[in-house]
Design a protein around this motif. Structure first.
Motif, mmCIF file in Angstrom:
data_model
loop_
_atom_site.group_PDB
_atom_site.id
_atom_site.type_symbol
_atom_site.label_atom_id
_atom_site.label_comp_id
_atom_site.label_asym_id
_atom_site.label_seq_id
_atom_site.Cartn_x
_atom_site.Cartn_y
_atom_site.Cartn_z
ATOM 1 N N LEU A 60 0.818 -1.210 0.000
ATOM 2 C CA LEU A 60 0.000 0.000 0.000
ATOM 3 C C LEU A 60 0.853 1.262 0.000
ATOM 4 O O LEU A 60 0.619 2.190 -0.779
ATOM 5 N N LYS A 61 1.861 1.311 0.859
ATOM 6 C CA LYS A 61 2.669 2.530 0.970
ATOM 7 C C LYS A 61 3.524 2.786 -0.268
ATOM 8 O O LYS A 61 4.045 3.891 -0.440
ATOM 9 N N ASP A 62 3.650 1.770 -1.153
ATOM 10 C CA ASP A 62 4.387 1.968 -2.402
ATOM 11 C C ASP A 62 3.589 2.788 -3.410
ATOM 12 O O ASP A 62 4.169 3.499 -4.236
ATOM 13 N N VAL A 63 2.257 2.682 -3.347
ATOM 14 C CA VAL A 63 1.429 3.276 -4.403
ATOM 15 C C VAL A 63 0.458 4.339 -3.895
ATOM 16 O O VAL A 63 -0.179 5.026 -4.691
ATOM 17 N N ILE A 64 0.332 4.476 -2.575
ATOM 18 C CA ILE A 64 -0.579 5.465 -1.986
ATOM 19 C C ILE A 64 0.158 6.257 -0.911
ATOM 20 O O ILE A 64 0.860 5.684 -0.070
ATOM 21 N N SER A 65 -0.032 7.561 -0.927
ATOM 22 C CA SER A 65 0.496 8.411 0.133
ATOM 23 C C SER A 65 -0.491 8.378 1.295
ATOM 24 O O SER A 65 -1.531 9.044 1.270
#
Length: 474
Positions: free
Chosen positions: A369-374
């Motif tokens: 998740l943290k790779d693609v969403i801030s």
């Protein structure tokens, strides 16, 4: 209307209902010998012992808190009794109760057929439900009874499956969903004495003496309430035509023998890919298998020293039942969701977990998740507002504020076991949490909310990833 397996705390009320229905519907049809035998079988202390040792499966239909139908089977699929309130005749509760029993059979592979020994007056009812004759009438307790039989497959085919609620929220609660998992381990756990079972004291009560039966029929509900969601595995999938690779199911199952000091039992289903480049295929297949087997790896095969110390203080049990669903598949991306009913350290403490793998099938890259969403404070606040709107009474949503959720999204949950979830499905992008907490108002389970690409646009990172996500799921 809700139909589900009965919890132990509900046992008395369901048996009381069944006794009342027997008196109203079947008393005149039974001989004195048959009546005494059935009521002795239905005795609370007898039923409680059977329930706690896994000898019976008891389903009930509820309208709010009111019991309006009951079905009891043994673990071989024999219907021991089935009663419904005549006030709900239009609800076809007999068919719905049998359908739940068949759904359980399909999930657990417990039995392939349902059988019932019926008196002549009830033969027509069971034949209308799909049962067929297996033998002639034979005497039993001074009455004539005939055995009828129906395959689980036939039952599932003739009863439509429940429709999934499109609320945008998926939630797994271990207290309820764990019943399916209990069926998986119940029989093999019987010989392991890991703790003291606290049994209810014998009461000597007669059904309906303390809870008088209301002679007025329970009124029909004015409006059918929306059905609860059955979990993420019921989510609509996005499967592109000609993705360019194949997916096959594999299974990993093991059960320790009776002489083992440590009880291990698992039945894990997971997908394996073929048709990709050799390197990517090997890496992704290993990732998918390990994700499915995470509970077994963490608590049994490769525990940390801290985990070993914790397990030494618990009961010697690790059990896991894992099913999966491919929720997204095209020529660029793959998403697989794994739902895990598991028990570690205490077989009475059933938990449900949700994990996923989102992967680039060309490069082998795995996306968290943290790779693609801030996942900043603004995002955490938006997620909480959506969750409160969809499920305002959920303990997890109410206990934690946006600031705490922001930390959880980043993988920082302190001593709590709270992990972010990120998935692609045919309905959108699912984002949420899997959680195991000591807070009884929160408990354990998982919860996700679906968003479309436009809603997430201002939080998106890694543009190349979002360019690959199909527009159809938005």
């Amino acid at each position: 209307m809700q139909i589900r397996i009965v919890k132990e705390t509900e046992l008395w009320n369901v048996l009381n209902f069944s006794a009342q229905m027997f008196w109203k519907q079947d008393l005149a049809r039974y001989t004195e010998e048959g009546k005494e035998a059935f009521l002795a079988f239905l005795k609370y202390e007898n039923q409680l012992e059977r329930y706690q040792t896994g000898k019976i499966l008891l389903f009930a239909a509820y309208e709010k808190e009111t019991v309006c139908g009951a079905l009891e089977l043994d673990t071989q699929g024999e219907v021991l009794f089935m009663y419904t309130d005549p006030g709900y005749q239009k609800e076809h509760l007999e068919a719905k109760l049998l359908q739940e029993a068949c759904r359980l059979a399909v999930t657990s592979n417990m039995y392939t057929h349902l059988t019932v020994k019926t008196i002549p007056e009830k033969e027509t009812l069971y034949r209308e439900l799909g049962f067929e004759e297996e033998g002639a009438f034979v005497p039993e307790y001074g009455m004539m009874k005939k055995t009828l039989r129906m395959s689980v497959q036939k039952c599932c085919q003739q009863n439509q499956a429940k429709k999934k609620s499109n609320t945008g929220l998926y939630i797994g609660i271990a207290v309820m969903a764990g019943i399916m998992f209990l069926v998986f381990i119940l029989g093999v756990l019987a010989f392991f004495v890991f703790g003291t079972v606290q049994r209810q004291k014998e009461t000597g009560r007669t059904y309906a003496q303390e809870i008088p039966f209301d002679e007025k029929m329970i009124p029909m509900p004015e409006e059918e309430p929306e059905e609860e969601n059955d979990g993420i595995l019921q989510a609509e999938a996005y499967i592109a035509v000609n993705a360019g690779y194949e997916i096959e199911e594999e299974n990993d199952a093991f059960e320790s023998d009776r002489s083992s000091a440590y009880f291990i039992s698992y039945n894990i289903n997971y997908p394996q890919l073929s048709g990709l480049s050799e390197k990517v295929e090997k890496e992704l297949n290993e990732k998918l298998k390990n994700c499915a087997r995470e509970t077994v790896i963490t608590y049994y095969e490769n525990p940390t020293e801290e985990m070993k110390e914790w397990m030494m203080q618990q009961e010697a049990v690790v059990a896991s039942q894992v099913n999966y669903k491919v929720t997204y598949q095209d020529e660029n991306l793959l998403c697989v969701a794994f739902e895990d009913y598991y028990s570690v350290g205490n077989y009475n403490n059933i938990r449900v977990g949700l994990r996923s793998v989102v992967a680039n099938v060309k490069s082998g890259e795995i996306y968290d998740l943290k790779d693609v969403i801030s996942t900043n404070h603004t995002f955490a606040n938006m997620w909480k507002e959506e969750a409160m709107d969809h499920y305002p009474e959920n303990g997890f949503v109410n206990v934690y504020d946006a600031k705490e959720l922001e930390h959880f999204f980043e993988g920082d949950s302190g001593e709590e076991r709270i992990s972010p979830i990120f998935m692609l499905t045919g309905e959108g992008i699912e984002i949420g949490f899997e959680y195991v907490t000591e807070d009884t108002s929160v408990g354990n389970g998982y919860l996700t909310i679906d968003f479309d690409k436009e809603e997430l646009k201002r939080f998106q990172k890694k543009p190349k990833f979002w360019k690959m996500v199909a527009e159809e799921i938005s």
